[in-house]
Structures are given as structure tokens and as C-alpha cells.
Design a protein around this motif. Structure first.
Motif, mmCIF file in Angstrom:
data_model
loop_
_atom_site.group_PDB
_atom_site.id
_atom_site.type_symbol
_atom_site.label_atom_id
_atom_site.label_comp_id
_atom_site.label_asym_id
_atom_site.label_seq_id
_atom_site.Cartn_x
_atom_site.Cartn_y
_atom_site.Cartn_z
ATOM 1 N N ALA A 9 0.829 -1.209 0.000
ATOM 2 C CA ALA A 9 0.000 0.000 0.000
ATOM 3 C C ALA A 9 0.863 1.258 0.000
ATOM 4 C CB ALA A 9 -0.943 -0.011 1.198
ATOM 5 N N ALA A 10 1.970 1.233 0.731
ATOM 6 C CA ALA A 10 2.849 2.411 0.787
ATOM 7 C C ALA A 10 3.378 2.764 -0.601
ATOM 8 C CB ALA A 10 4.003 2.164 1.748
ATOM 9 N N CYS A 14 -0.995 4.961 -0.382
ATOM 10 C CA CYS A 14 -2.239 4.944 0.389
ATOM 11 C C CYS A 14 -2.113 4.005 1.585
ATOM 12 C CB CYS A 14 -3.396 4.533 -0.497
ATOM 13 S SG CYS A 14 -3.191 2.890 -1.187
ATOM 14 N N HIS A 15 -3.201 3.872 2.325
ATOM 15 C CA HIS A 15 -3.249 2.983 3.480
ATOM 16 C C HIS A 15 -3.634 1.579 3.031
ATOM 17 C CE1 HIS A 15 -2.773 6.176 6.371
ATOM 18 N NE2 HIS A 15 -3.691 6.877 5.724
ATOM 19 N N LYS A 16 -3.196 0.596 3.791
ATOM 20 C CA LYS A 16 -3.548 -0.798 3.522
ATOM 21 C C LYS A 16 -5.075 -0.947 3.593
ATOM 22 C CE LYS A 16 -2.208 -5.436 4.822
ATOM 23 N NZ LYS A 16 -1.530 -6.287 5.772
ATOM 24 N N SER A 18 -6.997 0.103 1.076
ATOM 25 C CA SER A 18 -7.528 1.046 0.090
ATOM 26 C C SER A 18 -7.547 0.404 -1.297
ATOM 27 C CB SER A 18 -6.668 2.313 0.054
ATOM 28 O OG SER A 18 -6.666 2.955 1.302
ATOM 29 N N SER A 42 -5.289 -9.863 7.753
ATOM 30 C CA SER A 42 -6.117 -8.876 8.449
ATOM 31 C C SER A 42 -7.531 -8.885 7.870
ATOM 32 C CB SER A 42 -5.514 -7.474 8.299
ATOM 33 O OG SER A 42 -6.436 -6.490 8.726
ATOM 34 N N LYS A 45 -8.169 -4.970 6.804
ATOM 35 C CA LYS A 45 -7.289 -4.397 5.786
ATOM 36 C C LYS A 45 -7.092 -5.292 4.575
ATOM 37 C CE LYS A 45 -4.950 -1.751 9.287
ATOM 38 N NZ LYS A 45 -3.759 -1.630 10.105
ATOM 39 N N GLY A 49 -10.671 -5.151 2.225
ATOM 40 C CA GLY A 49 -10.088 -4.362 1.140
ATOM 41 C C GLY A 49 -10.227 -5.062 -0.198
#
Length: 128
Positions: A9-10, A14-16, A18, A42, A45, A49
């Protein structure tokens, strides 16, 4: 290698959990996002997601090294839906699950998509 590529994600800015990493993965693989399988541990996430984007997901449970999950995280677990997601103890079990999906017709062949059982149960869909 087990995987052709990974898109953290990085790296997608963005955030995990997304949408951008899933969309970037589909582009990198040259396929539609519905043809992807995301593997993660997760619920909020990884699992949600992937489902939010229309990808399938394998939720790793790792019974020998379980990930502690808060009650709030566990409460987000959508109903079992073997066409869209499944749980696996490790990558070997995940591989078997994916092979089963490869042998089955796409769940997109019907008008129902991920979350249909969740909505039918009268719960708000957390990935919309």
C-alpha cells in the motif's frame, strides 16, 4: 517464487485496505481486478479491502502463530462465501483454495457479487 509481484500500500501512496493497490495489481497482472486473489491476515485491511474492490481473498489464520484479533476486528468478518473468500492455515492450503476457484465458474457470472449474503442478512456492508 510463490508470487509474480507484490504491491505494498505504501508504494501505491495509500493505506492498507484502500483500492489503489488492488487496481495497480490488476494492471500489473494485465487482468480485471475480479481475477485477482489477495492473500493476507487482516480482516479489515486484507479481506475487506479485497472484497471492496471485487477481488477474491484468502484470509490466513496461521494456527501455529495466530494473529491476535480484537473483537471489533472479528465483528467485521463477512458471512462465509466460498466463491469470494476463504480461510487458510498457510500458503499450501491457500494454493488449494485458489485451485478450487480456478476450476469453478466465476462468481461474476451471476448478478450477485461479494457481500450479497451480508446484505441479505440485513447488515450494513462495511466495504461500500
Amino acid at each position: 517464487p510463490l508470487f509474480d509481484f507484490a504491491i505494498p500500500a505504501a508504494d501505491a501512496g495509500c493505506h492498507k485496505g484502500s483500492m489503489p493497490p488492488f487496481l495497480m495489481a490488476a494492471q500489473a497482472a494485465g487482468c480485471h481486478v475480479s481475477q485477482l486473489v489477495h492473500i493476507g491476515d487482516s480482516i479489515s485491511k486484507d479481506l475487506l479491502g479485497a472484497l471492496r474492490c471485487g477481488a477474491r481473498c484468502v484470509l490466513l489464520t496461521r494456527p501455529t502463530h495466530p494473529l491476535p484479533r480484537a473483537d471489533a476486528e472479528v465483528a467485521l468478518t463477512p458471512p462465509a462465501d466460498g466463491a469470494w473468500w476463504g480461510e487458510a492455515a498457510g500458503l499450501g492450503e491457500a494454493s488449494s483454495l485458489i485451485e478450487g476457484w480456478d476450476a469453478a465458474p466465476s462468481p461474476l457470472a451471476s448478478p450477485e457479487g461479494p457481500g450479497t449474503a451480508w446484505v441479505a442478512a440485513g447488515k450494513p456492508v462495511p466495504w461500500e
